[in-house]
Design a protein around this motif. Structure first.
Motif, PDB file in Angstrom:
ATOM      1  N   VAL A  37       0.807  -1.223  -0.194  1.00 21.00           N
ATOM      2  CA  VAL A  37      -0.016  -0.016   0.036  1.00 21.00           C
ATOM      3  C   VAL A  37       0.746   1.241  -0.157  1.00 21.00           C
ATOM      4  O   VAL A  37       1.900   1.162   0.623  1.00 21.00           O
ATOM      5  CB  VAL A  37      -1.161  -0.026   1.209  1.00 21.00           C
ATOM      6  CG1 VAL A  37      -0.189  -0.151   2.479  1.00 21.00           C
ATOM      7  CG2 VAL A  37      -1.923   1.251   0.957  1.00 21.00           C
ATOM      8  N   GLN A  38       0.356   2.266  -0.880  1.00 18.97           N
ATOM      9  CA  GLN A  38       1.255   3.607  -0.792  1.00 18.97           C
ATOM     10  C   GLN A  38       0.175   4.637  -0.541  1.00 18.97           C
ATOM     11  O   GLN A  38      -0.781   5.031  -1.283  1.00 18.97           O
ATOM     12  CB  GLN A  38       1.888   3.810  -2.277  1.00 18.97           C
ATOM     13  CG  GLN A  38       2.697   4.962  -2.462  1.00 18.97           C
ATOM     14  CD  GLN A  38       3.262   5.254  -3.468  1.00 18.97           C
ATOM     15  OE1 GLN A  38       2.878   4.678  -4.517  1.00 18.97           O
ATOM     16  NE2 GLN A  38       4.570   6.088  -3.722  1.00 18.97           N
ATOM     17  N   TYR A  39       0.483   5.285   0.700  1.00 20.07           N
ATOM     18  CA  TYR A  39      -0.340   6.507   0.973  1.00 20.07           C
ATOM     19  C   TYR A  39       0.362   7.567   0.276  1.00 20.07           C
ATOM     20  O   TYR A  39       1.475   7.701  -0.143  1.00 20.07           O
ATOM     21  CB  TYR A  39      -0.333   6.665   2.536  1.00 20.07           C
ATOM     22  CG  TYR A  39      -0.894   5.491   3.362  1.00 20.07           C
ATOM     23  CD1 TYR A  39      -0.106   4.570   3.954  1.00 20.07           C
ATOM     24  CD2 TYR A  39      -2.389   5.407   3.111  1.00 20.07           C
ATOM     25  CE1 TYR A  39      -0.793   3.408   4.441  1.00 20.07           C
ATOM     26  CE2 TYR A  39      -3.034   4.356   3.687  1.00 20.07           C
ATOM     27  CZ  TYR A  39      -2.169   3.361   4.354  1.00 20.07           C
ATOM     28  OH  TYR A  39      -2.911   2.320   5.014  1.00 20.07           O
ATOM     29  N   PRO A  40      -0.387   8.676   0.109  1.00 18.77           N
ATOM     30  CA  PRO A  40      -0.014   9.983  -0.610  1.00 18.77           C
ATOM     31  C   PRO A  40       1.238  10.216   0.006  1.00 18.77           C
ATOM     32  O   PRO A  40       1.569  10.468   1.322  1.00 18.77           O
ATOM     33  CB  PRO A  40      -1.066  10.889  -0.339  1.00 18.77           C
ATOM     34  CG  PRO A  40      -2.258  10.004  -0.180  1.00 18.77           C
ATOM     35  CD  PRO A  40      -1.861   9.073   0.414  1.00 18.77           C
ATOM     36  N   GLN A  45       4.330   0.297   1.568  1.00 19.12           N
ATOM     37  CA  GLN A  45       4.334  -0.686   2.966  1.00 19.12           C
ATOM     38  C   GLN A  45       3.885  -1.926   2.584  1.00 19.12           C
ATOM     39  O   GLN A  45       2.881  -1.906   1.913  1.00 19.12           O
ATOM     40  CB  GLN A  45       3.649   0.045   3.942  1.00 19.12           C
ATOM     41  CG  GLN A  45       3.788   1.351   4.579  1.00 19.12           C
ATOM     42  CD  GLN A  45       2.808   2.061   5.342  1.00 19.12           C
ATOM     43  OE1 GLN A  45       2.444   1.271   6.300  1.00 19.12           O
ATOM     44  NE2 GLN A  45       2.757   3.186   5.222  1.00 19.12           N
ATOM     45  N   LEU A  46       4.408  -2.928   3.104  1.00 17.48           N
ATOM     46  CA  LEU A  46       4.003  -4.367   2.994  1.00 17.48           C
ATOM     47  C   LEU A  46       2.607  -4.337   3.619  1.00 17.48           C
ATOM     48  O   LEU A  46       2.466  -4.073   4.928  1.00 17.48           O
ATOM     49  CB  LEU A  46       4.828  -5.411   3.561  1.00 17.48           C
ATOM     50  CG  LEU A  46       4.472  -6.842   3.540  1.00 17.48           C
ATOM     51  CD1 LEU A  46       4.559  -7.137   1.853  1.00 17.48           C
ATOM     52  CD2 LEU A  46       5.247  -7.647   4.130  1.00 17.48           C
ATOM     53  N   LEU A  47       1.593  -4.859   2.956  1.00 22.73           N
ATOM     54  CA  LEU A  47       0.291  -5.323   3.508  1.00 22.73           C
ATOM     55  C   LEU A  47       0.047  -6.567   3.941  1.00 22.73           C
ATOM     56  O   LEU A  47      -0.383  -6.946   5.032  1.00 22.73           O
ATOM     57  CB  LEU A  47      -0.876  -4.843   2.536  1.00 22.73           C
ATOM     58  CG  LEU A  47      -1.991  -4.467   2.675  1.00 22.73           C
ATOM     59  CD1 LEU A  47      -2.138  -3.245   3.747  1.00 22.73           C
ATOM     60  CD2 LEU A  47      -3.127  -4.133   1.649  1.00 22.73           C
ATOM     61  N   LEU A  48       0.521  -7.492   2.965  1.00 22.73           N
ATOM     62  CA  LEU A  48       0.399  -8.960   3.265  1.00 22.73           C
ATOM     63  C   LEU A  48       1.302  -9.781   2.155  1.00 22.73           C
ATOM     64  O   LEU A  48       1.574  -9.098   1.300  1.00 22.73           O
ATOM     65  CB  LEU A  48      -0.947  -9.665   3.459  1.00 22.73           C
ATOM     66  CG  LEU A  48      -1.812  -9.120   2.260  1.00 22.73           C
ATOM     67  CD1 LEU A  48      -1.817  -9.937   1.101  1.00 22.73           C
ATOM     68  CD2 LEU A  48      -3.263  -9.347   2.871  1.00 22.73           C
ATOM     69  N   LYS A  49       1.544 -10.871   2.579  1.00 21.56           N
ATOM     70  CA  LYS A  49       2.483 -11.647   1.702  1.00 21.56           C
ATOM     71  C   LYS A  49       1.996 -13.112   1.625  1.00 21.56           C
ATOM     72  O   LYS A  49       1.490 -13.776   2.605  1.00 21.56           O
ATOM     73  CB  LYS A  49       3.717 -11.690   1.929  1.00 21.56           C
ATOM     74  CG  LYS A  49       4.351 -12.203   3.275  1.00 21.56           C
ATOM     75  CD  LYS A  49       5.653 -12.027   3.346  1.00 21.56           C
ATOM     76  CE  LYS A  49       6.343 -12.794   4.673  1.00 21.56           C
ATOM     77  NZ  LYS A  49       5.663 -11.907   5.931  1.00 21.56           N
ATOM     78  N   TYR A  50       2.083 -14.079   0.416  1.00 23.09           N
ATOM     79  CA  TYR A  50       1.708 -15.211   0.410  1.00 23.09           C
ATOM     80  C   TYR A  50       3.151 -15.901  -0.127  1.00 23.09           C
ATOM     81  O   TYR A  50       3.531 -15.748  -1.197  1.00 23.09           O
ATOM     82  CB  TYR A  50       0.673 -15.779  -0.664  1.00 23.09           C
ATOM     83  CG  TYR A  50       0.579 -17.202  -1.000  1.00 23.09           C
ATOM     84  CD1 TYR A  50       1.281 -17.822  -2.018  1.00 23.09           C
ATOM     85  CD2 TYR A  50       0.019 -18.049   0.012  1.00 23.09           C
ATOM     86  CE1 TYR A  50       1.394 -19.095  -2.355  1.00 23.09           C
ATOM     87  CE2 TYR A  50       0.130 -19.302  -0.137  1.00 23.09           C
ATOM     88  CZ  TYR A  50       0.732 -19.975  -1.364  1.00 23.09           C
ATOM     89  OH  TYR A  50       0.875 -21.069  -1.347  1.00 23.09           O
ATOM     90  N   GLU A  88      -3.027   4.022  -2.874  1.00 25.41           N
ATOM     91  CA  GLU A  88      -2.586   3.274  -3.933  1.00 25.41           C
ATOM     92  C   GLU A  88      -2.488   1.876  -3.584  1.00 25.41           C
ATOM     93  O   GLU A  88      -1.489   1.739  -2.551  1.00 25.41           O
ATOM     94  CB  GLU A  88      -1.529   3.820  -4.763  1.00 25.41           C
ATOM     95  CG  GLU A  88      -1.465   3.283  -6.326  1.00 25.41           C
ATOM     96  CD  GLU A  88      -2.206   3.926  -7.285  1.00 25.41           C
ATOM     97  OE1 GLU A  88      -2.651   5.226  -7.234  1.00 25.41           O
ATOM     98  OE2 GLU A  88      -2.579   3.358  -8.361  1.00 25.41           O
ATOM     99  N   TYR A  89      -2.704   0.751  -4.260  1.00 28.67           N
ATOM    100  CA  TYR A  89      -2.438  -0.460  -3.671  1.00 28.67           C
ATOM    101  C   TYR A  89      -1.799  -1.120  -4.802  1.00 28.67           C
ATOM    102  O   TYR A  89      -2.143  -1.134  -5.999  1.00 28.67           O
ATOM    103  CB  TYR A  89      -3.635  -1.126  -3.494  1.00 28.67           C
ATOM    104  CG  TYR A  89      -4.311  -0.830  -2.011  1.00 28.67           C
ATOM    105  CD1 TYR A  89      -5.116   0.498  -1.918  1.00 28.67           C
ATOM    106  CD2 TYR A  89      -4.118  -1.383  -0.862  1.00 28.67           C
ATOM    107  CE1 TYR A  89      -5.516   0.826  -0.744  1.00 28.67           C
ATOM    108  CE2 TYR A  89      -4.581  -0.940   0.545  1.00 28.67           C
ATOM    109  CZ  TYR A  89      -5.242   0.244   0.405  1.00 28.67           C
ATOM    110  OH  TYR A  89      -5.864   0.763   1.462  1.00 28.67           O
ATOM    111  N   LEU A 109      -7.646   3.062  -4.473  1.00 29.81           N
ATOM    112  CA  LEU A 109      -8.877   2.849  -3.487  1.00 29.81           C
ATOM    113  C   LEU A 109      -9.207   4.222  -3.015  1.00 29.81           C
ATOM    114  O   LEU A 109      -8.536   4.847  -2.452  1.00 29.81           O
ATOM    115  CB  LEU A 109      -8.719   1.916  -2.594  1.00 29.81           C
ATOM    116  CG  LEU A 109      -9.776   1.675  -1.539  1.00 29.81           C
ATOM    117  CD1 LEU A 109     -11.035   1.098  -2.194  1.00 29.81           C
ATOM    118  CD2 LEU A 109      -9.437   0.646  -0.280  1.00 29.81           C
ATOM    119  N   ALA A 110     -10.485   4.720  -3.494  1.00 29.07           N
ATOM    120  CA  ALA A 110     -11.013   5.995  -3.380  1.00 29.07           C
ATOM    121  C   ALA A 110     -12.117   5.721  -2.052  1.00 29.07           C
ATOM    122  O   ALA A 110     -13.079   5.297  -2.645  1.00 29.07           O
ATOM    123  CB  ALA A 110     -11.058   6.807  -4.454  1.00 29.07           C
TER     124      ALA A 110
END
Lengths: 113, 114
Positions: A37-40, A45-50, A88-89, A109-110
């Protein structure tokens, strides 16, 4: 060669509604899959991983994703979004012969009140 | 404590100039990277270093030269800047070299070439 497709460039959603951000990948070998995820005006930043194991992966901020090998998908979901989830994801894939992580083009994502 | 820090945050310069971006990580990671994010948010790897050794060098013009004085630092020097170099440059680090090792990103350097 590996590739990642995020079909939706933008997903508008109302606050407290559920959301799914789609990610499809192509690879002939086992892969590792990530959501960032990228904030403005910030880095990713890592959100999750498989990496292996259970196909349902839980991440931070209430997000989860499901690895579906037959459909080559790794969609991201959240049952109830907040305004603060606006960002932004990026989906990313790695593994096999390549030592590089390949990023998708991102989904904005808005979240609206 | 910032894990991956890069400076400057903004860089505005004219075509033909030479500039550098610095990056430092305090996570004790062995591997560091430079990524370029263009105006459409597309993120692409440029270089990666493992313990000061270059391991990935993408098809980047040789005007771009990374330098890693130690495993906690990876700087990017750009010669003869061009308009097309305008982008956000992200430094990142990971514990190991493999793609299964998650990346930790800095907050980016927005380079504008006029």
């Amino acid at each position: 060669a590996q590739s990642v497709t995020q079909l939706d460039s933008q997903v508008p959603v109302f606050e407290e509604a559920p959301v799914e951000l789609r990610c499809n990948y192509s690879s002939s070998v086992s892969v590792y899959l990530f959501w960032y995820v990228q904030y403005p005006n910030q880095g990713l930043q890592l959100l999750l991983k498989y990496l292996s194991g259970s196909t349902l992966v839980k991440g931070i901020n209430g997000f989860e994703a499901e690895f579906n090998k037959s459909q080559t998908s790794f969609h991201l979901r959240k049952p109830s979004v907040h305004i603060s989830d606006t960002a932004e994801y990026f989906c990313a894939v790695g593994g096999g012969a390549t030592n590089k992580l390949i990023f998708g083009t991102g989904t904005l994502l808005a979240v609206q009140p | 404590d910032t894990a991956v820090s890069q400076t400057p945050k903004y860089l505005v310069t004219q075509m033909g100039n030479d500039k550098s971006i610095k990056c430092e990580q305090n996570l004790g990671h062995d591997t560091m990277y430079w990524y370029k994010q263009d105006s459409k948010k597309f993120l692409k790897i440029m270089f990666s270093y493992n313990n000061k050794e270059l391991i990935i060098n993408e098809t980047v013009p040789n005007r771009f030269s990374p330098k890693s004085p130690d495993k906690a630092h990876l700087n990017l020097h750009i010669n003869s800047l061009e308009l097309g170099d305008s982008a956000v440059y992200f430094c990142a680090s990971s514990h190991e070299t493999g793609v299964n090792s998650p990346l930790h990103f800095g907050n980016g350097t927005r380079l504008t070439v006029t």
